[in-house]
Scaffold this active site. Structure first.
Site, short mmCIF file in Angstrom:
data_model
loop_
_atom_site.label_atom_id
_atom_site.label_comp_id
_atom_site.label_asym_id
_atom_site.label_seq_id
_atom_site.Cartn_x
_atom_site.Cartn_y
_atom_site.Cartn_z
N PRO A 203 0.71 -1.23 -0.02
CA PRO A 203 0.10 -0.05 -0.18
C PRO A 203 0.77 1.21 -0.05
O PRO A 203 1.85 1.37 0.60
CB PRO A 203 -0.72 -0.12 1.40
CG PRO A 203 -0.71 -1.62 1.74
CD PRO A 203 0.56 -2.22 0.95
N MET A 204 0.59 2.31 -0.80
CA MET A 204 1.31 3.44 -1.00
C MET A 204 1.26 4.28 0.36
O MET A 204 2.50 4.78 0.69
CB MET A 204 0.67 4.50 -2.04
CG MET A 204 1.63 5.60 -2.22
SD MET A 204 3.10 5.28 -2.70
CE MET A 204 3.13 4.62 -4.35
N CYS A 205 0.22 4.15 1.06
CA CYS A 205 0.30 5.00 2.31
C CYS A 205 1.30 4.35 3.48
O CYS A 205 1.99 5.04 4.19
CB CYS A 205 -1.07 5.18 3.15
SG CYS A 205 -1.87 3.14 3.29
N THR A 206 1.41 2.91 3.41
CA THR A 206 2.38 2.32 4.26
C THR A 206 4.01 2.63 3.80
O THR A 206 4.72 3.00 4.47
CB THR A 206 2.22 0.94 4.03
OG1 THR A 206 1.00 0.52 4.54
CG2 THR A 206 3.32 0.19 5.10
N HIS A 209 4.32 6.61 4.68
CA HIS A 209 4.22 7.37 5.98
C HIS A 209 4.56 6.14 7.17
O HIS A 209 5.16 6.64 8.23
CB HIS A 209 2.83 7.61 6.19
CG HIS A 209 2.35 8.62 5.09
ND1 HIS A 209 2.78 9.89 5.01
CD2 HIS A 209 1.36 8.51 4.38
CE1 HIS A 209 2.43 10.57 4.12
NE2 HIS A 209 1.32 9.79 3.39
#
Length: 441
Positions: A203-206, A209
């Site tokens: 996941p891009m958020c993982t 961030h």
């Protein structure tokens, strides 16, 4: 010399219940193999080294190998045609030289290039192509090229001499597979894309961030930092085989790993993430290569019926093999000769070009990687979007947020699509509806 090939002669000079209906035992068949059959091997890595060795020891003397990669120290535990002194040199050149020196009478020609660097005339000269690739994209490109070589007579019947069979082998740890593709006759690579496991994505958020794994740090540099900093030039994409590229990604990934107290970011892991490398097992390579070369031998001599057409191998627990016949898709994007009318893209008139691009990349029917689109608009060829060249990508990027009607596209128009997964452009029919939701056939 006669004793050297005695084991091969037993297969070619005797009859048996398992031979192909057209097989006739002959003392001349071995000579034909050695003088007339031209084999192309794609890949000189773990599988490719085994393929070259097995082909040479099976009597084939006219071999050509293509591989753009260079030898790395980590290759030496399983790619046995290479030595420590060969590190940094071309895999194709060293593998060819080793076989030529070791197997008397065998002549291997090497090309340290990409498969895309050659045109139809190059591939037409071979009788059989054997793939030992670690890339689904490259397999799809090669499949598309061989299907593109097919020619048909006035009755729309396949001309047999235009067909170049493809033997494809693949390994993944202790698992492997072999398939025989007779372009225009049996299921091609594109017909059975669902047989390949999905790529692992984070996941891009993982990644951006909350990284927790060393792989997250590498992906962060690959997906976010590289496009921002462009360390080797505006139009230079990541090359997983370039040590300078991998070293830069490694250093940046280690900085991010230190920031989030993550350990385990190494050169090998970095290259593995960038190239999507799956750990290789030498014994699996040997089994799959042997099966591939057996199929080459069957096709070249008709001494046995060839595999029809897919075989799985698994020795994680014990040894297990299973074969089945993969079926052709009637509307296959690549090998269906009468599927032009069914290759249809249906969208709303207010759909964005970005919607079309996303659909071509995410739809199970297409699974493209970086599609480029063009069409005839007002009598002129218009480039809608190109991703492969950075300058053209920037110039056409504003089109992504325009509707299809704003771009001058009309229902019934043909869109030309190019992608790294296909050797030839694809033509798709665009159907626009004023209210219908997006879909594709």
């Amino acid at each position: 010399m006669a004793q050297r090939w005695s084991h091969i002669r037993k297969l070619l000079e005797r009859n048996s219940p398992f031979v192909h209906p057209e097989f006739e035992p002959s003392t001349e068949t071995l000579g034909i193999i050695q003088s007339s059959i031209k084999i192309l091997v794609i890949g000189a890595g773990g599988l490719g080294c085994e393929l070259l060795k097995d082909l040479a020891l099976s009597g084939f003397t006219d071999l050509t190998v293509i591989d753009m990669d260079t030898i790395d120290l980590s290759n030496l535990n399983r790619q046995f045609l290479f030595r420590k002194c060969d590190v940094g040199k071309s895999k194709a050149d060293i593998a060819a030289a080793f076989i030529n020196n070791r197997v008397k009478g065998c002549h291997v020609k090497a090309h340290c290039k990409r498969i895309e660097d050659f045109d139809e005339s190059f591939y037409q000269q071979f009788h059989i192509v054997v793939c030992g690739l670690d890339s689904i994209v490259a397999r799809r490109w090669m499949n598309s090229m061989l299907v593109g070589l097919l020619r048909y007579d006035n009755n729309n019947e396949l001309i047999p001499t235009s067909m170049v069979p493809l033997i494809d082998g693949g390994t993944e740890g202790f698992k492997g597979n072999v398939r025989v593709v007779l372009p225009g006759i049996t299921a091609c690579i594109e017909c059975t894309l669902d047989l390949y496991p999905p790529q692992v994505n984070f996941p891009m958020c993982t990644i951006a961030h909350t990284p927790r794994l060393p792989e997250h740090c590498v992906e962060y540099v690959k997906l976010l930092l590289w496009p921002q900093e462009k360390p080797f030039g505006l139009e230079v994409n990541i090359d997983g085989d370039d040590p300078q590229h991998i070293q830069w990604i490694l250093e940046k990934a280690q900085e991010r790993a230190t920031e989030f107290n993550i350990s385990g970011v190494s050169y090998r892991l970095t290259q593995g993430v960038v190239k999507r490398i799956i750990p290789a097992v030498a014994s699996t390579n040997a089994v799959i290569a042997a099966a591939c070369v057996t199929e080459v031998f069957k096709l070249a001599t008709s001494c046995r019926m060839h595999l029809s057409n897919y075989m799985n191998f698994n020795d994680i627990e014990g040894v297990y093999t299973y074969s089945f016949e993969a079926e052709r898709k009637a509307d296959c994007l690549i090998c269906s000769k009468d599927s032009l009318s069914t290759k249809t893209l249906e969208f709303n008139e207010q759909s964005l070009l970005d919607d079309v691009i996303s659909h071509l990349m995410n739809s199970p029917n297409y699974q493209m990687k970086s599609p480029g689109l063009s069409a005839m608009v007002n009598g002129h060829n218009k480039t809608l979007y190109i991703q492969s060249v950075q300058s053209l990508k920037e110039a056409t990027k504003p089109n992504l947020k325009k509707t299809l009607t704003e771009l001058g596209l009309q229902s019934g128009q043909r869109i030309i699509v190019v992608d790294v997964t296909a050797a030839n452009p694809l033509t798709l029919n665009l159907v626009l509806s004023s209210a219908a939701p997006q879909m594709s056939v």
